[in-house]
Write an enzyme that holds these catalytic residues in place. Structure first.
Site, PDB file in Angstrom:
ATOM      1  CG  HIS A 117      84.746 142.415  52.774  1.00 18.49           C
ATOM      2  ND1 HIS A 117      85.369 142.239  51.562  1.00 18.49           N
ATOM      3  CD2 HIS A 117      84.292 141.191  53.156  1.00 18.49           C
ATOM      4  CE1 HIS A 117      85.307 140.941  51.236  1.00 18.49           C
ATOM      5  NE2 HIS A 117      84.660 140.292  52.182  1.00 18.49           N
ATOM      6  CD  GLU A 128      85.517 136.981  52.160  1.00 15.36           C
ATOM      7  OE1 GLU A 128      85.960 137.179  51.018  1.00 15.36           O
ATOM      8  OE2 GLU A 128      84.466 137.525  52.583  1.00 15.36           O
TER       9      GLU A 128
END
Ligand code: IDP
Ligand code: MG
Length: 139
Positions: A117, A128
């Site tokens: 990712h 995140e």
């Protein structure tokens, strides 16, 4: 101004295929510094929360199932222009379309199990990173 941090995960396929070392080598060779890192596993609910932005996409169920299927490595990375440079390093979402030499081209299995990712904006990098790490875990 472009930020200097991004967030990454080595996804369950990257871990299961024993590519943690190879992927970290490429990340470090590309000039990123590791500011935080952990080996962990997402619950189903955590994967749903992390990928909530994709909840209306047709592959959401598959994505949540996959991302909670095994351990991952989560990390915060630092470099000038980190978000954009890391997206270049990992390559296109679909490894079949990723450029030669990119992490996804070299190590991904499929469009779903695509090895890594990478955050798509400075704002999402911050969100995140905070999902996985508290201040005292970031160096
Ligand atoms: P990105 O990871 O390159 O930013 P996104 O479009 O944000 O790609 O999608 C998030 C993740 O969802 C992808 O990395 C991949 O694991 C999964 N995904 C994206 N498109 C598909 C698809 O068409 N089928 C199955 N999984 C997909
Ligand atoms: Mg994305």
């Amino acid at each position: 101004m472009q930020g200097n941090k991004t967030f990454t995960m080595i996804k369950p396929d990257g871990v299961a295929n024993n590519y943690i070392g190879a992927i970290l080598d490429k990340i470090i060779a590309a000039g990123f510094n590791i500011k935080a890192m952990k080996y962990t596993r997402l619950s189903r609910q955590e994967a749903e929360t992390f990928y909530a932005i994709h909840s209306e996409r047709p592959f959401f169920g598959e994505l949540v199932e996959y991302m909670s299927s095994g351990p991952i490595v989560a990390a915060i990375l630092e470099k000038e222009n980190a978000v954009e440079d890391f997206r270049t390093l990992i390559g296109a979402t679909d490894p079949a379309k990723a450029a030669e030499g990119t992490i996804r081209k070299m190590y991904a299995e499929s469009i779903s199990a695509n090895a890594v990712h990478g955050s798509d904006s400075d704002e999402n990098a911050a969100i995140e990173g905070a999902f996985f790490f508290s201040g005292r875990e970031i160096f």
